[in-house]
Write an enzyme that holds these catalytic residues in place. Structure first.
Site, PDB file in Angstrom:
ATOM      1  N   GLU A 224      -8.159  30.427 -47.054  1.00  0.00           N
ATOM      2  CA  GLU A 224      -6.993  30.139 -47.901  1.00  0.00           C
ATOM      3  C   GLU A 224      -6.916  28.632 -48.123  1.00  0.00           C
ATOM      4  OE1 GLU A 224      -4.710  30.433 -49.952  1.00  0.00           O
ATOM      5  OE2 GLU A 224      -3.137  31.705 -49.094  1.00  0.00           O
ATOM      6  N   ILE A 226      -3.932  26.838 -48.763  1.00  0.00           N
ATOM      7  CA  ILE A 226      -2.746  26.200 -48.185  1.00  0.00           C
ATOM      8  C   ILE A 226      -1.822  27.227 -47.540  1.00  0.00           C
ATOM      9  CG2 ILE A 226      -1.486  26.212 -50.408  1.00  0.00           C
ATOM     10  CD1 ILE A 226      -0.374  23.402 -49.516  1.00  0.00           C
ATOM     11  N   ASP A 228       2.075  27.273 -46.186  1.00  0.00           N
ATOM     12  CA  ASP A 228       3.297  26.447 -46.038  1.00  0.00           C
ATOM     13  C   ASP A 228       4.311  27.146 -45.143  1.00  0.00           C
ATOM     14  OD1 ASP A 228       4.029  28.167 -48.088  1.00  0.00           O
ATOM     15  OD2 ASP A 228       4.478  26.596 -49.532  1.00  0.00           O
ATOM     16  N   THR A 229       5.112  28.060 -45.673  1.00  0.00           N
ATOM     17  CA  THR A 229       6.068  28.696 -44.754  1.00  0.00           C
ATOM     18  C   THR A 229       5.341  29.618 -43.768  1.00  0.00           C
ATOM     19  OG1 THR A 229       6.380  30.586 -46.203  1.00  0.00           O
ATOM     20  CG2 THR A 229       7.887  28.733 -46.489  1.00  0.00           C
ATOM     21  N   LYS A 256       1.167  22.916 -44.501  1.00  0.00           N
ATOM     22  CA  LYS A 256       2.259  22.021 -44.882  1.00  0.00           C
ATOM     23  C   LYS A 256       3.384  22.115 -43.859  1.00  0.00           C
ATOM     24  CE  LYS A 256       3.155  21.884 -49.472  1.00  0.00           C
ATOM     25  NZ  LYS A 256       3.875  22.165 -50.728  1.00  0.00           N
ATOM     26  N   ASP A 284      -3.004  24.521 -57.939  1.00  0.00           N
ATOM     27  CA  ASP A 284      -2.423  24.359 -59.274  1.00  0.00           C
ATOM     28  C   ASP A 284      -0.922  24.120 -59.246  1.00  0.00           C
ATOM     29  OD1 ASP A 284      -1.689  27.015 -58.428  1.00  0.00           O
ATOM     30  OD2 ASP A 284      -1.127  27.398 -60.502  1.00  0.00           O
TER      31      ASP A 284
HETATM   32  N1  HPA Z   1       0.461  22.985 -54.182  1.00  0.00           N
HETATM   33  C1  HPA Z   1      -0.040  24.049 -54.837  1.00  0.00           C
HETATM   34  N2  HPA Z   1       0.192  25.298 -54.455  1.00  0.00           N
HETATM   35  C2  HPA Z   1       0.971  25.486 -53.380  1.00  0.00           C
HETATM   36  C3  HPA Z   1       1.527  24.424 -52.666  1.00  0.00           C
HETATM   37  C4  HPA Z   1       1.258  23.096 -53.089  1.00  0.00           C
HETATM   38  O1  HPA Z   1       1.711  22.080 -52.509  1.00  0.00           O
HETATM   39  N3  HPA Z   1       2.238  24.954 -51.641  1.00  0.00           N
HETATM   40  C5  HPA Z   1       2.129  26.299 -51.756  1.00  0.00           C
HETATM   41  N4  HPA Z   1       1.374  26.643 -52.801  1.00  0.00           N
HETATM   42 MG    MG Z   2      -0.626  28.357 -57.256  1.00  0.00          MG
END
Ligand code: HPA
Ligand code: MG
Length: 308
Positions: A224, A226, A228-229, A256, A284
């Site tokens: 993957e 990224i 984040d949560t 993140k 993106d």
């Molecule tokens: N950028 C692009 N896509 C994403 C991000 C980001 O910072 N966080 C979660 N999806």
């Molecule tokens: Mg995206």
């Protein structure tokens, strides 16, 4: 901490500037800034906090003295930071990986090249392409060390993960040719969508999930771009687990730090980043910026310009 402290230390001709700085550092837990005066003596003018010293090092207007001492400074900063991170990791029992601090301003755009059609749309280069590639090389080695000599199915999470997955698979392929271990890989794809503009939506679409029965009994490496949560990854993991793979590992280029995070950490993490919306390297904003080499922070005006 010692940002406002000013010390004037004039050392004798022939003194090793590195020793002066080292003594200063030991004394103040900080770094010195200085120069060489006309008669060859070294003058240490100021004591800088680590953060300001780092900023100076990466700013193009630093003095010759700083240029000369740069490798030494960088080494000191690294060792201090590594020690701090290790201490934090030990205290919190967390798996830290190359964290990029919240106050990292990124590199000025004019230090790098990027497509003309994005001029005015970016705030800074957050992680240059070359650094990403170097980090992937190391991740590939970690994966090879852990999983080598097993068959794996690499499950690439589209669309954002295509570049990371391609580069990671490429590096593992190179290692397979140049080490005693090998790692036969199949590559499969799944598509997730949960973001609109720069906000996560509650609805997660999973496409290509119908034929995951091929994962049954296999060692799966989810790749993957990224996390984040962590909610999306948890949903995906539950989904994949239903197909009864033998083992599941997750590699994410970025994690993140978000306040609403579930605390989920992938097995392999490229960089832990601040809570900023980054684009490029296949990530993106409403389908724009995938054709950007570096990971960059999008500008506020571009968020408006490409909003849907
Ligand atoms: N950028 C692009 N896509 C994403 C991000 C980001 O910072 N966080 C979660 N999806
Ligand atoms: Mg995206």
């Amino acid at each position: 901490m010692l940002e406002s402290a000013r010390v004037a230390r004039v050392q004798k001709r022939g003194d090793d500037p590195r020793k002066i700085l080292f003594d200063l550092m030991r004394h103040h837990g900080s770094l010195g800034d200085g120069g060489v005066v006309g008669d060859g003596r070294v003058v240490v003018r100021r004591v800088l906090s680590i953060r300001r010293a780092v900023n100076r090092i990466f700013r193009p207007d630093f003095s010759d003295f700083f240029v000369a001492l740069r490798p030494f400074h960088v080494a000191i900063i690294r060792s201090l930071r590594d020690a701090q991170l290790q201490k934090k990791a030990e205290q919190e029992c967390v798996h830290t990986s190359t964290p990029i601090r919240d106050d990292w301003p990124g590199y000025p755009l004019d230090l790098f090249t990027y497509p003309k059609h994005y001029s005015g749309d970016l705030e800074c280069v957050y992680i240059p392409h070359g650094v990403i590639m170097d980090r992937i090389e190391r991740l590939a080695r970690n994966i090879m060390d852990d999983l080598g000599d097993h068959d794996i199915v690499v499950l690439c999470v589209l669309k954002g993960g295509y570049q990371f997955c391609a580069d990671l698979v490429e590096r593992i392929k190179v290692l397979c040719c140049n080490s005693s271990k090998t790692l036969p890989m199949r590559v499969d794809f799944i598509r997730l969508k949960s973001y609109l503009n720069d906000q996560s939506t509650e609805v997660l679409h999973i496409e290509g999930a119908e034929n995951l029965s091929a994962l049954s009994g296999k060692n799966v490496l989810i790749v993957e771009a990224i996390v984040d949560t962590g909610k999306t990854m948890k949903t995906l993991l539950d989904h994949v687990k239903a197909f009864r793979p033998k083992m599941i590992k997750v590699a994410s280029l970025l994690v993140k730090r978000v306040p609403s995070g579930t605390g989920y950490l992938p097995d392999y993490v490229g960089f832990e980043i601040a809570n900023r919306f980054v684009v490029g390297y296949a990530l993106d904003y409403n389908e724009y910026f995938r054709d950007l080499h570096h990971l960059c922070v999008i500008s506020d005006s571009a968020k408006q310009k490409f909003k849907v």
